[in-house]
Design a protein around this motif. Sequence first.
Motif, PDB file in Angstrom:
ATOM      1  N   CYS A 148     -13.770  19.536  25.903  1.00 39.55           N
ATOM      2  CA  CYS A 148     -14.317  19.648  27.306  1.00 39.55           C
ATOM      3  C   CYS A 148     -14.169  18.122  27.941  1.00 39.55           C
ATOM      4  N   SER A 189     -15.599  17.116  30.397  1.00 39.70           N
ATOM      5  CA  SER A 189     -16.746  16.923  31.506  1.00 39.70           C
ATOM      6  C   SER A 189     -17.870  16.675  30.532  1.00 39.70           C
ATOM      7  N   CYS A 190     -18.263  17.588  29.767  1.00 38.11           N
ATOM      8  CA  CYS A 190     -19.406  17.102  28.736  1.00 38.11           C
ATOM      9  C   CYS A 190     -19.040  16.475  27.390  1.00 38.11           C
ATOM     10  N   LYS A 225     -15.400  22.714  21.852  1.00 39.60           N
ATOM     11  CA  LYS A 225     -15.898  24.097  21.648  1.00 39.60           C
ATOM     12  C   LYS A 225     -14.723  24.846  21.349  1.00 39.60           C
ATOM     13  N   CYS A 261     -15.334  23.341  30.068  1.00 38.35           N
ATOM     14  CA  CYS A 261     -15.814  24.557  29.408  1.00 38.35           C
ATOM     15  C   CYS A 261     -16.678  25.405  30.587  1.00 38.35           C
ATOM     16  N   CYS A 269     -19.803  23.545  32.110  1.00 37.36           N
ATOM     17  CA  CYS A 269     -19.386  22.709  33.193  1.00 37.36           C
ATOM     18  C   CYS A 269     -18.785  23.194  34.328  1.00 37.36           C
TER      19      CYS A 269
END
Length: 133
Positions: free
Chosen positions: A96, A98-99, A103, A120, A123
């Motif tokens: 991901c 963003s974070c 995953k 994800c 996010c």
Amino acid sequence: MSDESAPAPFEVKRWQTYVPCLHYNWQPNKPFVVTAVVGARAEVWDPTGGQRMGGHRWVALRNLHATNKTGQGKERRTGWYLHCEPPADPVRQELCGSCFTWKDREQFGVLAHGFGHSTCVPCKAEIEKRYGR
Ligand SMILES: [Zn+2]
């Protein structure tokens, strides 16, 4: 990793992600993912590191830490600390952007081509909440 004789508190590995020890709004230090470890340096990839597809750069392994606390329990003020271990299965899992967490592909709201450009589900929901889209 057998060529390093120096004792290390933890091992920096390819595909680990790191986040800055200190978060400031203005801080240019963004999270990154380790793409290679060579000697005492790690090549890292930062999706916001310039150019269109992000940038690669090198950081010294001594700037990468297992946690954001020092041995004395104080907060670290420099460097980056481990955020996510490498994926068990890099083919089935996705990063991901963003974070900066690996995953399973099913957990993504946006699956983009190209490494670290996917988002994800949590996010995506967060972004939609913040920007009202
Ligand atoms: Zn995410």
